[in-house]
Design a protein around this motif. Structure first.
Motif, PDB file in Angstrom:
ATOM      1  N   MET A  90     -64.033  19.461  60.686  1.00 35.91           N
ATOM      2  CA  MET A  90     -63.243  18.725  59.314  1.00 35.91           C
ATOM      3  C   MET A  90     -62.182  19.947  58.814  1.00 35.91           C
ATOM      4  N   LEU A  91     -62.292  21.113  58.641  1.00 31.67           N
ATOM      5  CA  LEU A  91     -61.437  21.984  58.113  1.00 31.67           C
ATOM      6  C   LEU A  91     -60.412  22.411  59.108  1.00 31.67           C
ATOM      7  N   GLY A  92     -60.618  22.375  60.359  1.00 30.17           N
ATOM      8  CA  GLY A  92     -59.918  22.786  61.293  1.00 30.17           C
ATOM      9  C   GLY A  92     -59.801  24.401  61.403  1.00 30.17           C
ATOM     10  N   LEU A  93     -61.279  25.011  61.082  1.00 31.84           N
ATOM     11  CA  LEU A  93     -61.561  26.346  61.239  1.00 31.84           C
ATOM     12  C   LEU A  93     -62.373  26.909  62.392  1.00 31.84           C
ATOM     13  N   GLU A  94     -62.407  28.074  62.988  1.00 29.66           N
ATOM     14  CA  GLU A  94     -63.233  28.627  63.994  1.00 29.66           C
ATOM     15  C   GLU A  94     -63.577  29.853  63.409  1.00 29.66           C
ATOM     16  N   ALA A  95     -64.687  30.493  63.625  1.00 25.91           N
ATOM     17  CA  ALA A  95     -65.163  31.756  63.776  1.00 25.91           C
ATOM     18  C   ALA A  95     -65.984  32.149  64.739  1.00 25.91           C
ATOM     19  N   ARG A  96     -65.426  33.241  65.470  1.00 25.82           N
ATOM     20  CA  ARG A  96     -66.036  33.906  66.578  1.00 25.82           C
ATOM     21  C   ARG A  96     -66.114  35.141  66.330  1.00 25.82           C
ATOM     22  N   GLY A  97     -67.089  35.993  66.436  1.00 22.83           N
ATOM     23  CA  GLY A  97     -67.183  37.181  66.307  1.00 22.83           C
ATOM     24  C   GLY A  97     -68.256  38.135  66.712  1.00 22.83           C
ATOM     25  N   ASP A  98     -68.115  39.255  66.641  1.00 27.22           N
ATOM     26  CA  ASP A  98     -69.547  40.156  67.015  1.00 27.22           C
ATOM     27  C   ASP A  98     -69.367  41.511  66.218  1.00 27.22           C
ATOM     28  N   GLY A  99     -70.365  42.363  66.004  1.00 29.18           N
ATOM     29  CA  GLY A  99     -70.068  43.847  65.627  1.00 29.18           C
ATOM     30  C   GLY A  99     -71.452  44.318  65.319  1.00 29.18           C
ATOM     31  N   ALA A 100     -71.447  45.101  64.634  1.00 30.47           N
ATOM     32  CA  ALA A 100     -72.802  46.012  63.976  1.00 30.47           C
ATOM     33  C   ALA A 100     -72.573  46.591  62.805  1.00 30.47           C
ATOM     34  N   LEU A 101     -73.694  46.791  62.035  1.00 29.49           N
ATOM     35  CA  LEU A 101     -73.551  47.654  60.680  1.00 29.49           C
ATOM     36  C   LEU A 101     -74.850  48.458  61.005  1.00 29.49           C
ATOM     37  N   PHE A 102     -74.461  49.860  60.351  1.00 30.55           N
ATOM     38  CA  PHE A 102     -75.490  51.009  60.546  1.00 30.55           C
ATOM     39  C   PHE A 102     -75.887  51.390  59.211  1.00 30.55           C
ATOM     40  N   PHE A 103     -76.829  52.043  58.815  1.00 32.61           N
ATOM     41  CA  PHE A 103     -77.362  52.600  57.640  1.00 32.61           C
ATOM     42  C   PHE A 103     -77.533  54.116  57.876  1.00 32.61           C
ATOM     43  N   ASP A 104     -76.835  54.954  56.858  1.00 30.05           N
ATOM     44  CA  ASP A 104     -76.804  56.283  56.978  1.00 30.05           C
ATOM     45  C   ASP A 104     -77.895  56.847  56.552  1.00 30.05           C
ATOM     46  N   SER A 105     -79.009  57.544  57.376  1.00 26.13           N
ATOM     47  CA  SER A 105     -80.116  57.848  56.946  1.00 26.13           C
ATOM     48  C   SER A 105     -80.269  59.378  56.539  1.00 26.13           C
ATOM     49  N   ARG A 106     -79.167  60.095  56.315  1.00 28.93           N
ATOM     50  CA  ARG A 106     -79.282  61.546  55.927  1.00 28.93           C
ATOM     51  C   ARG A 106     -79.529  61.712  54.668  1.00 28.93           C
ATOM     52  N   GLN A 107     -80.322  62.869  54.197  1.00 29.87           N
ATOM     53  CA  GLN A 107     -80.739  62.729  52.721  1.00 29.87           C
ATOM     54  C   GLN A 107     -81.531  61.673  52.019  1.00 29.87           C
ATOM     55  N   LEU A 108     -82.262  61.018  52.730  1.00 28.52           N
ATOM     56  CA  LEU A 108     -83.037  59.858  52.081  1.00 28.52           C
ATOM     57  C   LEU A 108     -83.744  60.078  50.784  1.00 28.52           C
ATOM     58  N   SER A 109     -83.798  61.386  50.545  1.00 29.77           N
ATOM     59  CA  SER A 109     -84.454  61.980  49.282  1.00 29.77           C
ATOM     60  C   SER A 109     -83.573  61.622  48.235  1.00 29.77           C
ATOM     61  N   GLU A 110     -82.328  61.500  48.268  1.00 30.16           N
ATOM     62  CA  GLU A 110     -81.283  60.949  47.307  1.00 30.16           C
ATOM     63  C   GLU A 110     -81.265  59.756  46.838  1.00 30.16           C
ATOM     64  N   LEU A 111     -82.140  58.926  47.497  1.00 31.30           N
ATOM     65  CA  LEU A 111     -82.358  57.287  47.072  1.00 31.30           C
ATOM     66  C   LEU A 111     -83.429  56.855  46.346  1.00 31.30           C
ATOM     67  N   SER A 112     -83.326  55.887  45.918  1.00 28.16           N
ATOM     68  CA  SER A 112     -84.622  55.554  45.044  1.00 28.16           C
ATOM     69  C   SER A 112     -84.707  54.094  44.840  1.00 28.16           C
ATOM     70  N   LEU A 113     -85.879  53.561  45.385  1.00 26.20           N
ATOM     71  CA  LEU A 113     -86.167  52.198  45.324  1.00 26.20           C
ATOM     72  C   LEU A 113     -86.579  51.723  43.910  1.00 26.20           C
ATOM     73  N   VAL A 114     -87.236  52.671  43.315  1.00 25.09           N
ATOM     74  CA  VAL A 114     -87.561  52.375  41.923  1.00 25.09           C
ATOM     75  C   VAL A 114     -86.500  52.361  40.938  1.00 25.09           C
ATOM     76  N   ALA A 115     -85.517  53.106  41.201  1.00 24.68           N
ATOM     77  CA  ALA A 115     -84.060  52.798  40.451  1.00 24.68           C
ATOM     78  C   ALA A 115     -83.364  51.582  40.713  1.00 24.68           C
ATOM     79  N   LEU A 116     -83.447  50.921  41.827  1.00 19.40           N
ATOM     80  CA  LEU A 116     -82.908  49.760  42.253  1.00 19.40           C
ATOM     81  C   LEU A 116     -83.473  48.631  41.583  1.00 19.40           C
ATOM     82  N   VAL A 117     -84.599  48.503  40.892  1.00 19.08           N
ATOM     83  CA  VAL A 117     -85.245  47.838  39.963  1.00 19.08           C
ATOM     84  C   VAL A 117     -85.223  47.941  38.545  1.00 19.08           C
TER      85      VAL A 117
END
Length: 419
Positions: free
Chosen positions: A326-353
């Motif tokens: 209908m729109l004449g558009l096409e999307a073909r792709g691939d790739g990857a995303l990563f999460f940097d796990s260094r110094q996990l103690s700097e993150l907080s799940l409690v603060a997220l909420v």
């Protein structure tokens, strides 16, 4: 006289053998049921209990209770009666769903009908279980809304450590004034194989929705051939989840708006940390609702939850292949995303909420994202919208510390605020 004297010992021997077989059948049934419930509990999603247990040679009975680990959205009650035979046991039961914190029964309170019944047969020699559940049609109306459910059938079976489920639901319709959602027929096929205590497991699911429609006065969408195939594996090192969504066509105004598929895989979720999370969940669930509602559960789980990220989780986009005639558009792709796990103690799940810290904590989590994706043969209108040369063929999307650049350029101002 000799024949008559032999009859009594023969009858006694047969009776003893029958009694021993009956006793063995009841013992094996109880053992396999207990093992299956223990492994279902070890899986982590549900809390499983048994009440009103009566064990006997000829007949056993009880009630199974399945509830989500946390929350009070629902509770499933399954009373059953098991009639033991020499070579098999027949189980008859009911399915009684309870909804909400007030524990209202779906059948009887919300719906003026009796709960559905289920039947199964456990074969002692092969240790196999086969059963089925028939769902009757019903219509429920409330405050202008109506749910029209046209019934279905669920079959299940297998052996300890390897279970299968198949469900077929007839089309159902939910309407709210002029708006309506209709889906079906729907088919679900699932297989779950595991080791003792679900230390390792593998689950495969295939969901097929033949037709899905959304209607409102100024819009009508109809999706055909929606298929979701997923595979979840927990092994010694990691949890992996593979999913593929296929759409035959999405139609509106008589034209095909969208068709294609998306294939994704999430991996590197640390297995030992995940098992630690499930162990804590089981402990907390055993302490009762009061402990669960104390508000500090997330804080107690935080070290184990963060530890699940220690191997740098990865999201692989194996394929995106979408087209819009209908729109004449096409999307073909691939790739990857990563999460940097260094110094996990700097993150907080409690603060997220926490409303006061949420924005700054979300920024810290986004800064852990890295990756690259490619959009093959992007339409010229997309290149124009992004401020790229019109002869641009591929869009190379780089994610560095949560910031997105396309073909080496930052996002346009209109999109920058979404980062």
């Amino acid at each position: 006289m000799r024949k008559e004297r032999l009859i009594v010992p023969l009858v006694v021997g047969v009776a003893l053998l029958w009694g021993a077989a009956q006793y063995l059948s009841s013992v094996l049934f109880e053992r396999e049921l207990a093992r299956a419930l223990e492994d279902l509990t070890a899986r982590g999603e549900l809390a499983v209990e048994r009440s009103d247990i009566e064990r006997g040679w000829l007949e056993s009975r009880g009630t199974l209770h399945l509830t989500p680990r946390f929350g009070q959205a629902w509770h499933l009650e399954l009373p059953y009666v098991a009639r033991h035979g020499v070579i098999s046991t027949r189980i008859d039961g009911e399915l009684i769903p309870h909804l909400g914190p007030d524990d209202r029964r779906l059948f009887g309170d919300a719906l003026p009908s009796s709960p559905p019944t289920w039947q199964a047969r456990y074969r002692t020699l092969g240790a196999t279980l086969e059963g089925h559940l028939q769902l009757a049609p019903f219509i429920v109306s409330q405050a202008g809304r109506e749910l029209d459910f046209r019934g279905g059938r669920i079959t299940f079976g297998g052996v300890y450590g390897d279970w299968r489920l198949q469900a077929r639901l007839e089309p159902w319709r939910l309407s709210d004034g002029p708006a309506a959602l209709e889906a079906g027929p729907t088919v679900l096929e699932s297989r779950y194989a595991y080791t003792d205590a679900a230390y390792h497991f593998r689950q495969q699911d295939l969901l097929k929705v033949e037709r899905l429609t959304w209607q409102q006065p100024d819009l009508e969408l109809e999706a055909r051939g929606v298929i979701l195939h997923s595979r979840t594996v927990l092994d010694e090192q990691e949890l992996r989840v593979e999913s593929e969504l296929t759409l035959d066509r999405l139609v509106t105004a008589g034209q095909v708006l969208l068709t294609g598929r998306v294939d994704l895989e999430l991996s590197r979720i640390n297995a030992d940390a995940l098992r630690s999370v499930l162990a804590v969940l089981r402990t907390e669930a055993a302490r009762g609702d009061a402990a669960q509602e104390s508000g500090d559960l997330l804080a107690r789980l935080e070290p184990q939850l963060l530890a699940t990220l220690q191997d740098s989780p990865r999201l692989d986009i194996h394929a995106i292949d979408l087209r819009s005639p209908m729109l004449g558009l096409e999307a073909r792709g691939d790739g990857a995303l990563f999460f940097d796990s260094r110094q996990l103690s700097e993150l907080s799940l409690v603060a997220l909420v926490d409303p006061h810290e949420q924005a700054s904590e979300q920024a810290r989590w986004r800064a852990r994202l890295f990756g690259d994706l490619i959009w093959h043969q992007a339409p010229k209108v997309v290149a124009l919208w992004l401020g790229l040369p019109l002869d641009t063929r591929d869009l190379e999307i780089d994610v560095v510390r949560g910031r997105v650049r396309i073909n080496g350029r930052p996002l346009p101002p209109a999109l920058e605020r979404f980062q």
